[in-house]
Design a protein around this motif. Structure first.
Motif, PDB file in Angstrom:
ATOM      1  N   UNK A 165       0.859  -1.183  -0.145  1.00  0.00           N
ATOM      2  CA  UNK A 165      -0.097  -0.060   0.025  1.00  0.00           C
ATOM      3  C   UNK A 165       0.890   1.110  -0.090  1.00  0.00           C
ATOM      4  N   UNK A 166       0.590   2.141  -0.712  1.00  0.00           N
ATOM      5  CA  UNK A 166       1.067   3.723  -0.800  1.00  0.00           C
ATOM      6  C   UNK A 166       0.422   4.584   0.125  1.00  0.00           C
ATOM      7  N   UNK A 167       1.171   5.173   1.120  1.00  0.00           N
ATOM      8  CA  UNK A 167       0.536   6.032   2.208  1.00  0.00           C
ATOM      9  C   UNK A 167       0.799   7.379   2.029  1.00  0.00           C
ATOM     10  N   UNK A 168       0.092   8.193   1.994  1.00  0.00           N
ATOM     11  CA  UNK A 168       0.341   9.805   2.062  1.00  0.00           C
ATOM     12  C   UNK A 168       0.272  10.147   3.541  1.00  0.00           C
ATOM     13  N   UNK A 169       1.488  10.351   4.038  1.00  0.00           N
ATOM     14  CA  UNK A 169       1.859  10.836   5.459  1.00  0.00           C
ATOM     15  C   UNK A 169       1.809  12.436   5.656  1.00  0.00           C
ATOM     16  N   UNK A 170       2.270  12.978   6.653  1.00  0.00           N
ATOM     17  CA  UNK A 170       2.411  14.146   7.090  1.00  0.00           C
ATOM     18  C   UNK A 170       3.332  14.886   5.965  1.00  0.00           C
ATOM     19  N   UNK A 175       5.054   6.929   1.437  1.00  0.00           N
ATOM     20  CA  UNK A 175       5.846   6.016   1.858  1.00  0.00           C
ATOM     21  C   UNK A 175       4.853   4.381   1.392  1.00  0.00           C
ATOM     22  N   UNK A 176       5.698   3.573   1.047  1.00  0.00           N
ATOM     23  CA  UNK A 176       5.144   2.038   0.645  1.00  0.00           C
ATOM     24  C   UNK A 176       5.255   1.019   1.840  1.00  0.00           C
ATOM     25  N   UNK A 177       4.274   0.733   2.226  1.00  0.00           N
ATOM     26  CA  UNK A 177       4.371  -0.574   3.140  1.00  0.00           C
ATOM     27  C   UNK A 177       3.807  -1.817   2.758  1.00  0.00           C
ATOM     28  N   UNK A 178       4.572  -2.574   3.201  1.00  0.00           N
ATOM     29  CA  UNK A 178       4.332  -4.208   2.892  1.00  0.00           C
ATOM     30  C   UNK A 178       3.029  -4.605   3.809  1.00  0.00           C
ATOM     31  N   UNK A 179       2.135  -5.546   3.183  1.00  0.00           N
ATOM     32  CA  UNK A 179       0.839  -6.189   3.705  1.00  0.00           C
ATOM     33  C   UNK A 179       1.193  -7.451   4.196  1.00  0.00           C
ATOM     34  N   UNK A 259      14.240   1.439  11.025  1.00  0.00           N
ATOM     35  CA  UNK A 259      13.482   0.789  10.173  1.00  0.00           C
ATOM     36  C   UNK A 259      12.105   0.814  10.501  1.00  0.00           C
ATOM     37  N   UNK A 260      12.004   1.073  11.850  1.00  0.00           N
ATOM     38  CA  UNK A 260      10.688   1.232  12.571  1.00  0.00           C
ATOM     39  C   UNK A 260      10.315   2.749  12.297  1.00  0.00           C
ATOM     40  N   UNK A 261      11.101   3.611  12.149  1.00  0.00           N
ATOM     41  CA  UNK A 261      11.177   5.071  11.637  1.00  0.00           C
ATOM     42  C   UNK A 261      10.658   5.191  10.487  1.00  0.00           C
ATOM     43  N   UNK A 262      11.045   4.408   9.386  1.00  0.00           N
ATOM     44  CA  UNK A 262      10.709   4.495   7.943  1.00  0.00           C
ATOM     45  C   UNK A 262       9.347   3.865   8.016  1.00  0.00           C
ATOM     46  N   UNK A 263       8.816   2.932   8.769  1.00  0.00           N
ATOM     47  CA  UNK A 263       7.624   2.328   8.627  1.00  0.00           C
ATOM     48  C   UNK A 263       6.529   3.351   9.173  1.00  0.00           C
ATOM     49  N   UNK A 264       6.983   4.118  10.114  1.00  0.00           N
ATOM     50  CA  UNK A 264       5.981   4.884  10.921  1.00  0.00           C
ATOM     51  C   UNK A 264       5.710   6.118   9.928  1.00  0.00           C
ATOM     52  N   UNK A 265       7.041   6.535   9.241  1.00  0.00           N
ATOM     53  CA  UNK A 265       6.820   7.902   8.453  1.00  0.00           C
ATOM     54  C   UNK A 265       7.231   8.972   9.065  1.00  0.00           C
ATOM     55  N   UNK A 266       8.225   8.831  10.400  1.00  0.00           N
ATOM     56  CA  UNK A 266       8.590   9.869  11.087  1.00  0.00           C
ATOM     57  C   UNK A 266       9.714  10.695  10.382  1.00  0.00           C
ATOM     58  N   UNK A 267       9.899  11.912  10.431  1.00  0.00           N
ATOM     59  CA  UNK A 267      10.880  12.543  10.061  1.00  0.00           C
ATOM     60  C   UNK A 267      12.147  12.650  10.649  1.00  0.00           C
TER      61      UNK A 267
END
Length: 296
Positions: A165-170, A175-179, A259-267
């Protein structure tokens, strides 16, 4: 004039969410009113720190929490930083301001057992709403996406076959996330149920109400709060807690903080590090149970 330019700057250049821009604007209007009523200075661009400090005192007297006051002052800081950027002022009146102390906010995530009960033991209705609600809970927990990101998820950003899924964050950062495999199956089932909702073919948003409209954030909160309430008496039962739980469980299992930072979409990593206190607690427990010195 500068305030309206600042609001435009936040919306168009910084790409802040509409609610955030509204909050900043409201804080500046509140401060401008305080200045005009108490210092005869309707133009907030020209004040010094003594005026700001007087406003802080008034906010304290009005029983605002330190957290709320800090948020309001952050709005002022951002405004004066903007004035410096466009050359209206040289030095911010808040240059040496120190934020008020606030109690550390510790949010308790849900345990793996509690999440397993929700996903494998709690019965969801076998209809469109039941499948949708289970997908909402599982998607929030399995990906850590924000509530607003879930609400705005589009069919065009969903690839069930590839499990992405492609998510539009802040700030419109994608970011693209795996399911997970279970999510792919649940998505397939939901999309099948979704086709039976009247008018669904005209809407690109993934999650719909039973009337065929795009779902809203309050509905997502109600769904999550209801199902979390079936397995736990914890006070906080919100979509954000599922995001918190996602991060905590990954870190407990040894996931890399970056890795968790990237998954969460944190700056920045600083935003992700707030989730590590639970991981440290888990590591302490493992250490106590496993270290041979503890048995002596």
């Amino acid at each position: 004039m500068s305030v309206s330019s600042f609001v435009t700057y936040l919306s168009l250049e910084k790409k802040y969410a509409e609610n955030t821009v509204v909050a900043y604007h409201a804080d500046l209007q509140e401060f401008a009113l305080f200045c005009s009523e108490n210092f005869k200075q309707a133009v907030i661009d020209k004040v010094d720190y003594t005026v700001v400090r007087s406003w802080i005192v008034e906010l304290v007297n009005l029983k605002h929490s330190n957290r709320t006051i800090n948020r309001k002052i952050s709005s002022l800081k951002a405004y004066y930083k903007f004035l410096q950027k466009i050359g209206e002022i040289e030095i911010s009146p808040l240059l040496k301001h120190k934020s008020l102390k606030t109690p550390k906010k510790i949010e308790i995530p849900f345990s793996e057992d509690e999440m397993n009960k929700i996903l494998f033991e709690i019965p969801f209705p076998e209809n469109f709403e039941g499948v949708r609600d289970k997908l909402i809970v599982e998607l929030l927990y399995a990906t850590g996406i924000r509530r607003v990101e879930l609400v705005n998820l589009r069919l065009s950003n969903l690839d069930v076959d590839q499990g992405l899924i492609k998510v539009l964050g802040k700030r419109n950062k994608e970011r693209v996330l795996p399911l997970l495999g279970s999510l792919k199956k649940l998505f397939a089932l939901y999309l099948q149920e979704r086709r039976g909702v009247e008018g669904s073919e005209k809407i690109d948003f993934v999650f719909l109400s039973k009337k065929g409209d795009k779902i809203y954030e309050t509905l997502v909160y109600r769904v999550v709060n209801h199902y979390l309430g079936l397995v736990s008496s914890k006070v906080k039962k919100s979509p954000h807690i599922l995001r918190h739980t996602f991060a905590t469980h990954l870190l407990n299992k040894g996931a890399d903080l970056n890795s968790v930072k990237e998954l969460l979409g944190h700056a920045s990593l600083a935003s992700t590090q707030v989730y590590t206190h639970n991981s440290i607690a888990e590591l302490k427990k493992v250490h106590l149970l496993s270290h041979p010195r503890n048995k002596k």
